[in-house]
Design a protein around this motif. Structure first.
Motif, short mmCIF file in Angstrom:
data_model
loop_
_atom_site.label_atom_id
_atom_site.label_comp_id
_atom_site.label_asym_id
_atom_site.label_seq_id
_atom_site.Cartn_x
_atom_site.Cartn_y
_atom_site.Cartn_z
N LEU A 169 0.76 -1.15 0.08
CA LEU A 169 -0.02 0.11 -0.17
C LEU A 169 0.86 1.16 -0.05
O LEU A 169 0.53 2.24 -0.84
CB LEU A 169 -0.89 -0.05 1.23
CG LEU A 169 -2.07 1.13 1.52
CD1 LEU A 169 -2.97 0.95 0.26
CD2 LEU A 169 -2.72 1.13 2.83
N CYS A 170 2.06 1.02 0.83
CA CYS A 170 2.80 2.47 1.08
C CYS A 170 3.68 2.89 -0.37
O CYS A 170 3.80 3.66 -0.89
CB CYS A 170 3.78 2.25 2.00
SG CYS A 170 4.77 3.69 2.44
N GLY A 171 4.13 1.37 -1.13
CA GLY A 171 5.08 1.63 -2.27
C GLY A 171 4.23 2.17 -3.28
O GLY A 171 4.68 3.11 -4.06
N VAL A 172 3.11 1.53 -3.58
CA VAL A 172 2.23 1.82 -4.68
C VAL A 172 1.76 3.18 -4.60
O VAL A 172 1.60 3.96 -5.58
CB VAL A 172 1.25 0.78 -5.11
CG1 VAL A 172 0.21 1.33 -5.93
CG2 VAL A 172 1.66 -0.67 -5.21
N ASN A 173 1.27 3.75 -3.35
CA ASN A 173 0.67 4.97 -3.47
C ASN A 173 1.76 5.96 -3.45
O ASN A 173 1.16 7.28 -3.51
CB ASN A 173 -0.26 4.97 -2.06
CG ASN A 173 -1.65 4.22 -2.40
OD1 ASN A 173 -2.47 4.78 -3.29
ND2 ASN A 173 -1.59 3.03 -1.84
N LEU A 174 2.90 5.74 -2.98
CA LEU A 174 4.01 6.77 -3.04
C LEU A 174 4.51 7.03 -4.55
O LEU A 174 4.26 8.33 -4.69
CB LEU A 174 5.27 6.07 -2.33
CG LEU A 174 6.61 7.15 -2.54
CD1 LEU A 174 6.43 8.21 -1.86
CD2 LEU A 174 7.77 6.24 -2.23
N PHE A 175 4.35 6.11 -5.27
CA PHE A 175 4.39 6.48 -6.69
C PHE A 175 3.10 7.16 -7.21
O PHE A 175 3.28 7.93 -7.99
CB PHE A 175 4.74 5.27 -7.50
CG PHE A 175 6.22 5.00 -7.69
CD1 PHE A 175 7.04 5.53 -8.60
CD2 PHE A 175 6.76 3.92 -6.95
CE1 PHE A 175 8.25 5.27 -8.59
CE2 PHE A 175 8.08 3.90 -7.03
CZ PHE A 175 9.04 4.48 -7.72
N SER A 176 2.00 6.69 -6.99
CA SER A 176 0.67 7.21 -7.43
C SER A 176 0.62 8.57 -6.99
O SER A 176 0.17 9.48 -7.85
CB SER A 176 -0.51 6.41 -6.68
OG SER A 176 -0.38 4.97 -7.25
N CYS A 177 0.89 8.96 -5.85
CA CYS A 177 0.86 10.42 -5.24
C CYS A 177 1.91 11.31 -6.25
O CYS A 177 1.69 12.46 -6.84
CB CYS A 177 1.21 10.42 -3.95
SG CYS A 177 -0.14 10.07 -2.96
N ALA A 178 3.24 10.72 -6.60
CA ALA A 178 4.12 11.58 -7.19
C ALA A 178 3.75 11.75 -8.64
O ALA A 178 3.90 12.59 -9.16
CB ALA A 178 5.49 10.78 -7.14
N LEU A 179 3.09 10.53 -9.32
CA LEU A 179 2.73 10.72 -10.61
C LEU A 179 1.65 11.56 -10.89
O LEU A 179 1.66 12.52 -11.84
CB LEU A 179 2.62 9.24 -11.11
CG LEU A 179 3.82 8.40 -11.21
CD1 LEU A 179 3.01 6.91 -11.63
CD2 LEU A 179 4.63 9.04 -12.28
N THR A 180 0.49 11.57 -9.97
CA THR A 180 -0.65 12.44 -10.14
C THR A 180 -0.40 13.74 -9.78
O THR A 180 -0.97 14.85 -10.53
CB THR A 180 -1.93 12.02 -9.30
OG1 THR A 180 -1.38 11.68 -7.97
CG2 THR A 180 -2.23 10.17 -9.63
N ALA A 181 0.42 14.14 -8.82
CA ALA A 181 0.96 15.41 -8.48
C ALA A 181 1.63 16.17 -9.56
O ALA A 181 1.49 17.24 -10.14
CB ALA A 181 1.56 15.53 -7.37
N ALA A 182 2.61 15.19 -10.40
CA ALA A 182 3.32 15.82 -11.59
C ALA A 182 2.48 16.30 -12.53
O ALA A 182 2.64 17.21 -13.24
CB ALA A 182 4.23 14.80 -11.99
N ALA A 183 1.10 15.50 -12.79
CA ALA A 183 0.23 15.67 -13.93
C ALA A 183 -0.65 16.82 -13.41
O ALA A 183 -1.09 17.71 -14.20
CB ALA A 183 -0.66 14.56 -14.11
N LEU A 184 -1.20 17.09 -12.08
CA LEU A 184 -2.17 18.20 -11.68
C LEU A 184 -1.25 19.23 -11.59
O LEU A 184 -1.75 20.43 -11.55
CB LEU A 184 -2.55 17.63 -10.30
CG LEU A 184 -3.49 16.43 -10.37
CD1 LEU A 184 -3.77 15.93 -8.79
CD2 LEU A 184 -4.77 17.05 -10.82
N ALA A 185 0.22 19.39 -11.38
CA ALA A 185 1.05 20.65 -11.13
C ALA A 185 0.40 21.59 -12.12
O ALA A 185 0.40 22.82 -11.85
CB ALA A 185 2.35 20.22 -10.90
#
Length: 432
Positions: A311-327
């Motif tokens: 849960l931690c590993g997958v969502n760490l990347f998910s947060c980084a990727l979606t934040a990069a797209a949302l920025a």
């Protein structure tokens, strides 16, 4: 000293690549948002998806460049874990050094059928509760309008922002729990989680986006046929060998769910709110979702990850990727403003909590029973939720619908029976 200078130069080059891609992505996003014709066509979702992938590339591409350099230069063999930087890089890209060889790993002890049944019932009940709440809130947020204090009626339509909120809360919950229990934060190279993270957020985005083009019942119907794609993906990724009864029960469940959904509620049979865009999004969702669970199953098998670590590993990347797209989205500010609406904020919070609980149970189920069993549980959950709806609201289930639900549960019972017989036969062969 020379190796430190080289690795620092490579990291600096990766940061520069990230900045350049971010600038290019921002220009593309601005051009898309200023082009009214692109935003109004039915296939505008394709442009949004490509732009999202471009946002993910600002994180993934520099990481890929760094990984290839470390691999080709044999960085970890030369440097080891002597510095803080090398330890960080090893956690991201290096294989664990403390894993036991396969030849001396302890043999797994077979659990009793009763204990396995209790565990399966717990996972089924938890998944049903979490995703019943999640499904209702998802439909409400994506299809209903919110009345602001100034009388303005606003409709939320930023699927990417909703994915980010869900993944952020799940990551914080998993990280906090791991730190409190003093468990290792990672048990596999972090980059391994990026594969299923990308497909996980794309499948979630497609699921939210599809509701703009297809009815909710149509989306549920597509999910009911996921067992076969998951088995195909399992063969492709992990070279999993399935028994004949598993193929038979997968077909029975898919056919039964189709019959059941078309015969259990008027909305399922008469809804015509379906477009080619919606069907394409649903197909992409099924492919990505099947890959996600199969890849996670492979990680569980190879690295013995816990559900919290996954849960931690997958969502760490998910947060980084979606934040990069949302920025660089201009709609992000609008979504943040909408969070000030108490009803919308509460809906998002409850959606995120149910999503986090559901993800934790997903990983526990996949780790314990495998991706295919998890998919069957989710399919049965859909059948039970529709039966509950029929019972509460008095909807009539047709004869075909009754036959369909009977076929689904018969397939589930047949699968349990065949699995027990196969396990008993293998135990006799071991003791013989």
């Amino acid at each position: 000293m020379r190796s430190k200078i080289i690795i620092a130069s490579v990291i600096l080059a990766c940061i520069l690549t990230t900045w350049l891609f971010a600038r290019l992505y921002q220009e593309l996003m601005t051009a898309y948002e200023q082009s009214g014709s692109l935003m109004e066509v039915e296939y505008s979702w394709l442009f949004r998806l490509l732009l999202n992938i471009g946002g993910y590339a600002t994180v993934l591409l520099p990481g890929f460049i760094l990984y290839k350099y470390l691999d080709r230069s044999n960085y970890f063999d030369k440097i080891g874990n002597s510095t803080h930087l090398s330890r960080i890089l090893h956690a991201c890209f290096g294989e664990p050094t403390e894993r036991l060889p396969e030849s001396i790993k302890p043999t797994k002890v077979e659990e009793s059928t009763t204990r396995e049944g209790v565990e399966l019932a717990f996972c089924f009940t938890g998944l049903m509760g979490a995703y019943l709440v999640w499904g209702l809130l998802q439909e409400k947020i994506m299809t209903q309008s919110y009345l602001l204090s100034d009388g303005t009626v606003v409709k939320f339509d930023d699927s990417q922002f909703l994915v980010f909120i869900n993944r952020l809360l799940a990551f914080l919950v998993a990280l906090g729990r791991l730190l409190c229990t003093q468990q290792p934060l990672v048990s596999a190279p972090l980059y391994k989680f990026s594969y299923c993270s990308v497909t996980n957020i794309i499948s979630a985005w497609c699921q939210y986006e599809a509701l703009k083009y297809v009815s909710f019942p149509t989306q549920v119907l597509s999910k009911s046929c996921k067992v076969i794609p998951v088995m195909m993906m399992g063969k492709l990724i992990s070279r999993t060998k399935y028994e004949l009864y598993e193929y038979v029960t997968a077909v029975m469940i898919s056919v039964g769910m189709v019959l059941f959904m078309f015969g259990s509620h008027d909305d399922y049979s008469v809804s015509t709110v379906t477009t080619m865009s919606g069907l394409t999004l649903l197909a992409l969702y099924m492919v990505c979702d099947s890959f996600t669970s199969s890849w996670q199953g492979a990680l569980f098998a190879r690295y013995s990850c816990s559900a919290l670590q996954m849960l931690c590993g997958v969502n760490l990347f998910s947060c980084a990727l979606t934040a990069a797209a949302l920025a660089h989205h201009t709609t992000t500010q609008h979504s943040l403003t909408l969070l000030q609406h108490p009803v919308f904020a509460m809906d998002c919070l409850l959606l995120s909590v149910s999503s986090a609980v559901g993800q934790l149970l997903i990983y526990r189920t996949i780790a314990r029973f495998g991706a295919v069993v998890f998919t069957i549980i989710m399919t049965l959950r859909q059948a039970v939720s529709i039966l509950l709806s029929c019972a509460v609201y008095g909807h009539v289930v047709s004869l075909g619908g009754c036959a369909g639900v009977a076929l689904v549960f018969a397939a589930a019972l047949l699968r349990v029976y065949c699995r027990r017989r196969l396990r008993a036969r293998r135990q006799r062969e071991v003791h013989a």
